[in-house]
Design an enzyme around this catalytic site. Structure first.
Site, PDB file in Angstrom:
ATOM      1  N   GLU A   1      90.697  52.110 105.015  1.00  0.00           N
ATOM      2  CA  GLU A   1      90.129  50.955 105.712  1.00  0.00           C
ATOM      3  C   GLU A   1      89.023  50.281 104.917  1.00  0.00           C
ATOM      4  O   GLU A   1      88.400  49.334 105.381  1.00  0.00           O
ATOM      5  CB  GLU A   1      89.658  51.335 107.116  1.00  0.00           C
ATOM      6  CG  GLU A   1      88.770  52.546 107.208  1.00  0.00           C
ATOM      7  CD  GLU A   1      88.424  52.907 108.654  1.00  0.00           C
ATOM      8  OE1 GLU A   1      88.659  52.105 109.573  1.00  0.00           O
ATOM      9  OE2 GLU A   1      87.889  54.011 108.856  1.00  0.00           O
TER      10      GLU A   1
ATOM     11  N   CYS B   1      97.093  52.002 112.136  1.00  0.00           N
ATOM     12  CA  CYS B   1      96.526  52.240 113.465  1.00  0.00           C
ATOM     13  C   CYS B   1      95.532  51.150 113.857  1.00  0.00           C
ATOM     14  O   CYS B   1      94.924  51.221 114.915  1.00  0.00           O
ATOM     15  CB  CYS B   1      95.881  53.618 113.547  1.00  0.00           C
ATOM     16  SG  CYS B   1      94.471  53.794 112.447  1.00  0.00           S
TER      17      CYS B   1
ATOM     18  N   HIS C   1      84.858  46.303 118.900  1.00  0.00           N
ATOM     19  CA  HIS C   1      85.254  47.482 119.674  1.00  0.00           C
ATOM     20  C   HIS C   1      85.294  47.214 121.164  1.00  0.00           C
ATOM     21  O   HIS C   1      86.054  47.833 121.895  1.00  0.00           O
ATOM     22  CB  HIS C   1      84.393  48.675 119.288  1.00  0.00           C
ATOM     23  CG  HIS C   1      84.788  49.199 117.939  1.00  0.00           C
ATOM     24  ND1 HIS C   1      84.164  48.807 116.784  1.00  0.00           N
ATOM     25  CD2 HIS C   1      85.818  49.997 117.570  1.00  0.00           C
ATOM     26  CE1 HIS C   1      84.772  49.379 115.757  1.00  0.00           C
ATOM     27  NE2 HIS C   1      85.773  50.102 116.203  1.00  0.00           N
TER      28      HIS C   1
ATOM     29  N   ASP D   1      89.175  47.340 109.966  1.00  0.00           N
ATOM     30  CA  ASP D   1      88.092  47.381 108.986  1.00  0.00           C
ATOM     31  C   ASP D   1      88.553  46.895 107.620  1.00  0.00           C
ATOM     32  O   ASP D   1      87.776  46.291 106.887  1.00  0.00           O
ATOM     33  CB  ASP D   1      87.526  48.799 108.887  1.00  0.00           C
ATOM     34  CG  ASP D   1      86.535  49.061 110.013  1.00  0.00           C
ATOM     35  OD1 ASP D   1      85.720  48.170 110.281  1.00  0.00           O
ATOM     36  OD2 ASP D   1      86.602  50.126 110.637  1.00  0.00           O
TER      37      ASP D   1
HETATM   38  C1  PEP Z   1      90.530  50.178 112.055  1.00  0.00           C
HETATM   39  O1  PEP Z   1      89.503  49.943 111.432  1.00  0.00           O
HETATM   40  O2  PEP Z   1      91.581  49.523 111.921  1.00  0.00           O
HETATM   41  C2  PEP Z   1      90.586  51.279 113.023  1.00  0.00           C
HETATM   42  C3  PEP Z   1      91.696  51.637 113.597  1.00  0.00           C
HETATM   43  O3  PEP Z   1      89.405  51.886 113.341  1.00  0.00           O
HETATM   44  P1  PEP Z   1      88.309  51.242 114.311  1.00  0.00           P
HETATM   45  O4  PEP Z   1      88.895  50.000 114.910  1.00  0.00           O
HETATM   46  O5  PEP Z   1      87.962  52.253 115.332  1.00  0.00           O
HETATM   47  O6  PEP Z   1      87.188  50.955 113.374  1.00  0.00           O
HETATM   48 MG    MG Z   2      87.928  51.404 111.407  1.00  0.00          MG
END
Ligand code: PEP
Ligand code: MG
Length: 591
Positions: A457, A528, A214, A481
């Site tokens: 995910e 996403c 993140h 994920d």
């Molecule tokens: C993902 O897991 O691809 C996602 C968009 O969520 P995050 O990266 O916030 O876990």
């Molecule tokens: Mg995620």
């Protein structure tokens, strides 16, 4: 001496500037810039903290003089003397003041920065006695920090910087006053990154972290060149060193020679030109050569990011990571009103375009507060994260749901739920949404209609898609994920980063099957995760049938360029071939 370090390229571009080393000490302190007029106040805070510790030590010394040698051994008295002496050490005091005055660091940051400088000097000493004084210095700094605790200030952007020493590189860049700063740290939490979001840093480097950690994601969202997983970088670089961050190659160059500096200066200008060229595509509709319309959406972390989403020509927000509203608040979660105002700002900021608000996804590498218990769990990525955390605290979850539903009265809102895997979680979540609506009805408070979506995910979700298609209006594939959980690779761990592979056949099959099934049922589906913003994968995803991509605003124009050049009638059979290949990366390269 020039040193090159290889890490992971996580955010594109080149940054050249002076290193700002955030102390990797176990002391968890806030790092923020103060305004020039706050310098005297900051120095006073420091002085008060230091004086409090001096008083404390004198009192301690006095009390032990009345004890016998057994309770108060001679070594203890001597140690207190050493600590008192170090507290009055000229280098410590003037150094800390220097960081406050010249760099506008807050007092705690200045203190830990100077501690780092002094500790390095101790490390280099031949004499073991002096080397051991390092621990004493750490202890007294910790005492001063403790004395100062509770005196937090808001994070503000510096308006001016001064007092930097001039060097050959300064002269070469022809910019002696406003030299860019590059942040170097052992690690940065996503909350830290958010603090730095409005700051002046031109680049980021961390020793740890993976490509879709993140911290990396926030760096990318800021469109600032960044390299993570640079292992020893924070130990090799010194405060104020010249440093180059090559966010395309994943390389960090410390103390570059004038020739290297000139080369990178050229590369930086080329990239800026390329960016300028891409900006002309802002208003061009994203349509492929064969006339397929593609929706390019933005991922945002804060309501204010709506502005950069619009500037990049996004057709909406495909992912608002609401957890960033919850982080770094020392456990004080935002109440319904604060959340409602934030969501409303995002909705209004998008001027009628849809905003997909994801319910909070904390846990794993997104702890609420740096160093809180989540990080201490054995397998935090497999623990109480995202929807699991929300369902474990219904009052918190209902508060968020009401705030989102209320914001929906001001524009198009889609509500997205992260990390679902079980039918029971789906039922509970939908039950909570109904309950939130009922409460608003009872209160007579306005709220709007929302489409409800689920993130795919976890492989279990991708493999039980029918259940999700039955209960949700749309799906969004979180590839970050999905890759982590399909391949059992911690996305934040740089030691296994080489195995984190978006092109692994298992990942591609799950993504392709999800897209195909949604399309056959006429359900909206988007990606996403970071795959959506990777221009190297745009054609493959288009070939799989994807028509909705959500990514950082900074990536939208480059992806649009790929879309404009694509012909999906040719890409579809090609993508099938890639999906069948033993080595999809090779199959793609052979095209
Ligand atoms: C993902 O897991 O691809 C996602 C968009 O969520 P995050 O990266 O916030 O876990
Ligand atoms: Mg995620």
């Amino acid at each position: 001496m020039t040193i090159s370090i290889h890490g992971l390229a996580v955010s594109r571009g080149v940054a050249i500037g002076r290193a700002v080393l955030v102390a990797s000490s176990p002391m968890d302190v806030a790092h923020y810039f103060i305004q020039p007029h706050e310098v005297p106040e900051e120095i006073e805070r420091l002085r008060t903290g230091r004086n409090a510790v001096i008083d404390e030590l004198y009192r301690l010394q006095e009390s032990i003089t009345h004890m016998g040698p057994k309770e108060a051994p001679h070594e203890l008295c001597a140690l207190l003397d050493v600590h008192l002496m170090l507290l009055q050490d000229v280098e410590l005091i003037s150094g800390v003041k220097g960081w406050i005055v010249d760099r506008l660091y807050n007092a705690e940051w200045a203190l830990t920065t100077q501690l780092e400088v002094i500790c390095r000097q101790f490390d280099e000493m031949e004499d073991a006695y002096f080397r051991e004084r390092k621990a004493d210095m750490e202890q007294i700094v910790e005492r001063v920090l403790r004395a100062m605790r509770g005196v937090a200030s808001p994070i503000v952007v510096p308006t001016a910087r001064s007092g930097r020493r001039q060097s050959q590189q300064d002269l070469l860049l022809g910019d002696t006053v406003d030299v860019p700063l590059v942040l170097v740290a052992q690690d940065l939490s996503p909350a830290d990154m958010l603090h730095f979001k409005q700051s002046v840093f031109a680049g980021f480097v961390t020793d740890v972290g993976g490509k879709t950690s993140h911290t990396a994601i926030v760096a990318r969202s800021m469109d600032i060149p960044a390299v993570v997983g640079a292992r020893t970088c924070s130990q090799l670089v010194r405060q104020d060193d010249w440093i180059i961050v090559d966010g395309d190659a994943g390389v960090v160059i410390i103390d570059p020679s004038p020739i290297i500096l000139a080369e990178y200066g050229f590369k930086k200008r080329q990239l800026e030109l390329e960016r300028g060229r891409l900006s002309r595509l802002r208003h061009t509709p994203a349509v492929t050569l064969d006339g397929e319309k593609v929706q390019l959406l933005a991922n945002i972390e804060m309501p204010e990011d709506a502005q950069s989403a619009l500037q990049a020509g996004a057709l909406g927000v495909g992912l608002f990571r609401s957890e960033f509203l919850f982080m770094g608040r020392r456990g004080q979660l935002p109440d319904e009103e604060e959340q409602f105002q934030a969501y409303k700002r995002a909705v209004e900021g998008m001027q009628g375009l849809p905003v997909t608000i994801r319910t909070v996804d904390v846990g794993a590498d997104k702890p609420l507060d740096h160093g809180t218990h989540e990080a201490a769990h054995l397998n935090p990525a497999l623990g109480l994260r995202a929807i699991r955390w929300s369902l474990a605290d219904p009052a918190m979850f209902l508060t968020q749901l009401r705030a989102i539903l209320r914001a929906a009265a001001f524009g198009q809102v889609h509500l997205l739920v992260p990390m679902l895997a079980h039918a029971s979680e789906i039922h509970q979540t939908l039950g909570h949404i109904a309950q939130a609506r009922a409460t608003l009805d009872k209160r007579g408070q306005a709220y709007g209609a929302v489409q409800i979506g689920a993130m795919i995910e976890i492989p279990a979700a991708a493999l039980t898609l029918k259940l999700f298609l039955k209960h949700f209006d749309f799906l969004s594939i979180g590839t970050n994920d999905l890759i982590q959980y399909t391949l059992a690779i911690d996305r934040a761990d740089e030691s296994v980063a080489h195995l984190y592979d978006p092109l692994h056949p298992a990942v591609l099959q799950l993504v392709a099957a999800t897209i195909a099934e949604c399309r056959s049922q006429g359900k909206g589906v988007s990606v996403c995760g970071e795959m959506a913003g990777d221009v190297g994968l745009t054609r493959l995803l288009l070939g799989m049938g994807l028509r909705s991509f959500s990514m950082h605003p900074a990536q939208i124009l480059a992806v649009k360029q790929e879309v404009l050049r694509a012909d999906t009638t040719r890409l579809a059979p090609w993508a099938q071939g890639v999906l069948q290949a033993e080595n999809p990366a090779l199959a793609m390269a052979a095209r």
